[in-house]
Write a protein that holds these residues in place. Structure first.
Motif, PDB file in Angstrom:
ATOM      1  N   GLU A 183      12.653  -4.204   4.569  1.00 13.70           N
ATOM      2  CA  GLU A 183      12.117  -3.169   3.679  1.00 13.70           C
ATOM      3  C   GLU A 183      13.248  -2.420   2.977  1.00 13.70           C
ATOM      4  O   GLU A 183      13.146  -2.086   1.795  1.00 13.70           O
ATOM      5  CB  GLU A 183      11.246  -2.201   4.475  1.00 13.70           C
ATOM      6  N   GLU A 184      14.338  -2.174   3.697  1.00 16.25           N
ATOM      7  CA  GLU A 184      15.479  -1.471   3.103  1.00 16.25           C
ATOM      8  C   GLU A 184      16.183  -2.348   2.067  1.00 16.25           C
ATOM      9  O   GLU A 184      16.564  -1.872   0.992  1.00 16.25           O
ATOM     10  CB  GLU A 184      16.458  -1.072   4.210  1.00 16.25           C
ATOM     11  N   PHE A 185      16.355  -3.636   2.381  1.00 18.62           N
ATOM     12  CA  PHE A 185      17.004  -4.549   1.428  1.00 18.62           C
ATOM     13  C   PHE A 185      16.156  -4.725   0.165  1.00 18.62           C
ATOM     14  O   PHE A 185      16.689  -4.960  -0.920  1.00 18.62           O
ATOM     15  CB  PHE A 185      17.249  -5.910   2.083  1.00 18.62           C
ATOM     16  N   MET A 186      14.835  -4.648   0.313  1.00 19.36           N
ATOM     17  CA  MET A 186      13.936  -4.831  -0.838  1.00 19.36           C
ATOM     18  C   MET A 186      13.789  -3.559  -1.675  1.00 19.36           C
ATOM     19  O   MET A 186      13.229  -3.606  -2.771  1.00 19.36           O
ATOM     20  CB  MET A 186      12.554  -5.266  -0.348  1.00 19.36           C
ATOM     21  N   ARG A 187      14.287  -2.445  -1.185  1.00 21.53           N
ATOM     22  CA  ARG A 187      14.082  -1.171  -1.868  1.00 21.53           C
ATOM     23  C   ARG A 187      14.611  -1.148  -3.311  1.00 21.53           C
ATOM     24  O   ARG A 187      13.963  -0.607  -4.208  1.00 21.53           O
ATOM     25  CB  ARG A 187      14.717  -0.032  -1.061  1.00 21.53           C
ATOM     26  N   PRO A 188      15.792  -1.745  -3.603  1.00 21.46           N
ATOM     27  CA  PRO A 188      16.279  -1.706  -4.999  1.00 21.46           C
ATOM     28  C   PRO A 188      15.479  -2.595  -5.957  1.00 21.46           C
ATOM     29  O   PRO A 188      15.685  -2.527  -7.170  1.00 21.46           O
ATOM     30  CB  PRO A 188      17.719  -2.228  -4.880  1.00 21.46           C
ATOM     31  N   ASP A 189      14.587  -3.439  -5.432  1.00 24.78           N
ATOM     32  CA  ASP A 189      13.821  -4.371  -6.273  1.00 24.78           C
ATOM     33  C   ASP A 189      12.824  -3.586  -7.114  1.00 24.78           C
ATOM     34  O   ASP A 189      11.977  -2.855  -6.590  1.00 24.78           O
ATOM     35  CB  ASP A 189      13.090  -5.376  -5.373  1.00 24.78           C
ATOM     36  N   ARG A 190      12.905  -3.757  -8.451  1.00 24.38           N
ATOM     37  CA  ARG A 190      12.019  -3.008  -9.358  1.00 24.38           C
ATOM     38  C   ARG A 190      10.605  -3.563  -9.393  1.00 24.38           C
ATOM     39  O   ARG A 190       9.672  -2.885  -9.788  1.00 24.38           O
ATOM     40  CB  ARG A 190      12.604  -3.008 -10.767  1.00 24.38           C
ATOM     41  N   ALA A 191      10.416  -4.841  -8.987  1.00 27.20           N
ATOM     42  CA  ALA A 191       9.079  -5.428  -8.962  1.00 27.20           C
ATOM     43  C   ALA A 191       8.293  -4.859  -7.775  1.00 27.20           C
ATOM     44  O   ALA A 191       8.847  -4.615  -6.702  1.00 27.20           O
ATOM     45  CB  ALA A 191       9.170  -6.947  -8.838  1.00 27.20           C
ATOM     46  N   LYS A 192       6.986  -4.647  -7.972  1.00 31.65           N
ATOM     47  CA  LYS A 192       6.144  -4.171  -6.874  1.00 31.65           C
ATOM     48  C   LYS A 192       6.106  -5.231  -5.778  1.00 31.65           C
ATOM     49  O   LYS A 192       5.956  -6.422  -6.066  1.00 31.65           O
ATOM     50  CB  LYS A 192       4.730  -3.895  -7.378  1.00 31.65           C
ATOM     51  N   HIS A 193       6.226  -4.786  -4.532  1.00 31.96           N
ATOM     52  CA  HIS A 193       6.262  -5.743  -3.436  1.00 31.96           C
ATOM     53  C   HIS A 193       5.718  -5.111  -2.161  1.00 31.96           C
ATOM     54  O   HIS A 193       5.611  -3.884  -2.053  1.00 31.96           O
ATOM     55  CB  HIS A 193       7.698  -6.245  -3.203  1.00 31.96           C
ATOM     56  N   ALA A 194       5.359  -5.962  -1.226  1.00 31.25           N
ATOM     57  CA  ALA A 194       4.895  -5.502   0.089  1.00 31.25           C
ATOM     58  C   ALA A 194       5.433  -6.459   1.140  1.00 31.25           C
ATOM     59  O   ALA A 194       5.457  -7.677   0.934  1.00 31.25           O
ATOM     60  CB  ALA A 194       3.371  -5.453   0.136  1.00 31.25           C
ATOM     61  N   VAL A 195       5.869  -5.900   2.276  1.00 28.26           N
ATOM     62  CA  VAL A 195       6.420  -6.693   3.371  1.00 28.26           C
ATOM     63  C   VAL A 195       5.556  -6.464   4.613  1.00 28.26           C
ATOM     64  O   VAL A 195       5.351  -5.311   5.013  1.00 28.26           O
ATOM     65  CB  VAL A 195       7.886  -6.300   3.671  1.00 28.26           C
ATOM     66  N   LEU A 196       5.048  -7.542   5.200  1.00 30.25           N
ATOM     67  CA  LEU A 196       4.216  -7.437   6.403  1.00 30.25           C
ATOM     68  C   LEU A 196       5.049  -7.695   7.657  1.00 30.25           C
ATOM     69  O   LEU A 196       6.036  -8.435   7.608  1.00 30.25           O
ATOM     70  CB  LEU A 196       3.067  -8.443   6.339  1.00 30.25           C
ATOM     71  N   PRO A 197       4.653  -7.093   8.788  1.00 29.65           N
ATOM     72  CA  PRO A 197       5.389  -7.321  10.046  1.00 29.65           C
ATOM     73  C   PRO A 197       5.363  -8.800  10.436  1.00 29.65           C
ATOM     74  O   PRO A 197       4.492  -9.563  10.013  1.00 29.65           O
ATOM     75  CB  PRO A 197       4.618  -6.466  11.062  1.00 29.65           C
ATOM     76  N   ILE A 198       6.302  -9.181  11.293  1.00 25.03           N
ATOM     77  CA  ILE A 198       6.382 -10.570  11.754  1.00 25.03           C
ATOM     78  C   ILE A 198       5.165 -10.898  12.622  1.00 25.03           C
ATOM     79  O   ILE A 198       4.804 -10.132  13.520  1.00 25.03           O
ATOM     80  CB  ILE A 198       7.680 -10.783  12.548  1.00 25.03           C
ATOM     81  N   SER A 199       4.535 -12.013  12.317  1.00 21.92           N
ATOM     82  CA  SER A 199       3.344 -12.427  13.060  1.00 21.92           C
ATOM     83  C   SER A 199       3.741 -13.034  14.401  1.00 21.92           C
ATOM     84  O   SER A 199       4.930 -13.223  14.699  1.00 21.92           O
ATOM     85  CB  SER A 199       2.546 -13.448  12.245  1.00 21.92           C
ATOM     86  N   LYS A 200       2.737 -13.377  15.214  1.00 20.16           N
ATOM     87  CA  LYS A 200       3.018 -13.970  16.526  1.00 20.16           C
ATOM     88  C   LYS A 200       3.628 -15.364  16.407  1.00 20.16           C
ATOM     89  O   LYS A 200       4.147 -15.909  17.383  1.00 20.16           O
ATOM     90  CB  LYS A 200       1.741 -14.016  17.366  1.00 20.16           C
ATOM     91  N   PHE A 201       3.566 -15.941  15.193  1.00 16.06           N
ATOM     92  CA  PHE A 201       4.192 -17.247  14.978  1.00 16.06           C
ATOM     93  C   PHE A 201       5.639 -17.102  14.482  1.00 16.06           C
ATOM     94  O   PHE A 201       6.280 -18.101  14.146  1.00 16.06           O
ATOM     95  CB  PHE A 201       3.395 -18.062  13.958  1.00 16.06           C
TER      96      PHE A 201
END
Length: 516
Positions: free
Chosen positions: A385-403
């Motif tokens: 989430e911190e690395f993606m913060r400078p990205d100007r495009a709208k984005h969403a990061v989901l938590p790691i799944s059980k897989f």
């Protein structure tokens, strides 16, 4: 963080590279005949209503009709339709006073497309997404004109302040200033860059945007669809508008026109930074000079190597993008869990860069190296989430799944940047096979014999450097010396690095090539 903008002008258009701490993070290209760029305004004609999709297809001059969904109509769609018609038929030299324009009631969120666009009217639209693959542009009726500090939105009187400005006092100050200087029938969104700016700076930015709206009004006068009403600023100017901050320390271009435009623009919006603009002209290609070419070649393949030895595999499909993280030979400790965490953190930073660099949009699935501890999975999520913060495009990061899978969505605004870093082998033409050196040697000798029997003298054979080393090794007992003795003729063998391995050519005493 040091930011540099490297602008390479070519006859086909402009290429723009954004470097952060010397690392390439964004690559943009703008063709000289670019059309339907995000932000462009067009006068379109509604061609077809699709109630099942609650959408309309609009002719804006593209080979395929553009797509306009009800959710992109804007609450003020009726006001926009009324304004469009009024501006087209306006006969007054200066245009009507927009502050006196009577705004229509808002449309409801759950309405139907045929209730608003019934009769297939002409309508002013803005490009929301560029044409991608077989799809035409996607349109919006929520017209917005972005400036350096504010964004102008017509047909409402709402003033909103960016949530990224955390100080409540600063937010209230900016809201009071903008409410006092904006004209009627204009809404304003105050951007993050406005933090700390005074009334004069905000007023100047707002006045320029209101003048742009007046230009749109004039361009609509007498227009017939499809017609371009207003172009978004050039890619260079729009990037400077959105990104220029205290971190920028250099803007370099090889084009005098772009140099003058960039310097003029920066002198207007940030006079204290005008000296960062430079003109490149030492003969070396500008992308080579600043290491952009090398980074492009190393960053756009299927495999992306990282400094530690770990690497990414990036696969593209029609539905989504898949990224696999591999540790390679990286090892920071004897603890497998710690190794996995360190590798995943490094991969997360590179993945965030790759998404910006390639402008990858849609669904991205990342297969990180398996970790067992929940706190390590949380660390990785927070880091991404911190690395993606400078990205100007709208984005969403989901938590790691059980897989062990992380899912990311990223707004797709334009076609993905995809540079082919492979080419067909010039020696084998893709077959994987070339003539052996012995056969090549026989072939050269056979051609020499043919040329000498046809009265050619004092010949020069030009070959690849590896073949040259093979033919001249041993001086008196080399292959070249053997040919001299055999034919009793002068034969010179010269290397050329531009030749592929099995290529050879013959030249006469005047240096002219002999065609066989």
């Amino acid at each position: 963080m040091n930011k540099e903008l490297i602008i390479n002008a070519t006859p086909q258009g402009v290429e723009i590279a954004l470097l952060e701490d010397k690392k390439l993070v964004e690559l943009h290209s703008e063709k000289s005949d670019a059309r339907f760029a995000v932000g462009d305004l067009y006068l379109g004609k509604v061609k077809k209503l699709i109630p099942g999709l609650n959408a309309a297809f609009v002719d804006v001059g593209f080979e395929k009709d553009a797509f306009l969904h009800y959710t992109d109509l804007s609450p003020y769609a009726r006001s926009l339709l009324k304004f469009t018609q009024q501006a087209i038929t306006d006969k007054t030299p200066e245009g009507f006073d927009f502050s006196q324009f009577q705004v229509e009631p808002e449309i409801i969120k759950t309405g139907k497309i045929n209730e608003v666009l019934n009769g297939k009217p002409n309508i002013l639209v803005q490009i929301l997404k560029e044409p991608i693959a077989a799809k035409g542009p996607r349109l919006s009726c929520e017209i917005s004109l972005p400036g350096r500090f504010v964004v102008l939105t017509p047909f409402n009187d709402i003033v909103a302040v960016s949530r990224k400005i955390h100080s409540s006092e600063e937010r209230k100050r900016l809201q009071r200033i903008v409410e006092s200087i904006k004209a009627k029938n204009f809404g304003v969104i105050v951007r993050t860059a406005a933090e700390g700016k005074n009334t004069a700076e905000l007023h100047e930015d707002l006045s320029e945007l209101q003048a742009t709206w007046k230009t749109i009004q004039q361009n609509l006068k007498g227009a017939t669809p499809p017609a371009k009403i207003l172009s978004e600023q050039t890619k260079t100017t729009s990037i400077l508008r959105d990104l220029l901050n205290a971190d920028f320390n250099r803007i370099v271009t090889n084009d005098k026109g772009i140099y003058a435009d960039a310097k003029s623009y920066i002198q207007r919006i940030a006079p204290e930074k005008a000296d960062i603009v430079a003109l490149h002209g030492n003969g070396t290609p500008i992308f080579d000079q600043f290491g952009v070419t090398k980074q492009v070649k190393g960053s756009f393949g299927k495999t992306v190597n990282m400094n530690s030895g770990a690497y990414l595999i990036i696969e593209h499909t029609e539905a989504l993008h898949v990224i696999d993280v591999n540790s390679g030979y990286k090892s920071v400790s004897n603890n497998q869990e710690q190794n996995a965490l360190e590798t995943n953190l490094e991969a997360a930073e590179e993945i965030s860069r790759q998404l910006r660099l390639r402008d990858i949009g849609g669904i991205i699935v990342v297969d990180f190296i398996d970790m067992k501890l929940p706190e390590n999975k949380k660390k990785l999520l927070e880091a991404m989430e911190e690395f993606m913060r400078p990205d100007r495009a709208k984005h969403a990061v989901l938590p790691i799944s059980k897989f062990g899978i992380m899912q990311i969505t990223r707004q797709r605004m334009r076609p993905e940047v995809n540079i082919n870093t492979q080419e067909v082998c010039p020696s084998c033409n893709g077959t994987g096979k070339i003539s052996s050196t012995l056969i090549l040697e026989d072939e050269i000798e056979k051609n020499l014999g043919y040329l000498f029997t046809h009265n050619h003298r004092n010949l020069t054979v030009v070959v690849h450097p590896i073949v040259h080393a093979y033919l001249t090794k041993g001086w008196l007992f080399s292959k070249a010396s053997k040919w001299k003795r055999k034919y009793s003729q002068s034969i010179h063998v010269k290397p050329n690095t531009n030749y592929h391995l099995t290529e050879f050519r013959f030249y006469d005493s005047n240096g002219e090539e002999i065609k066989l």
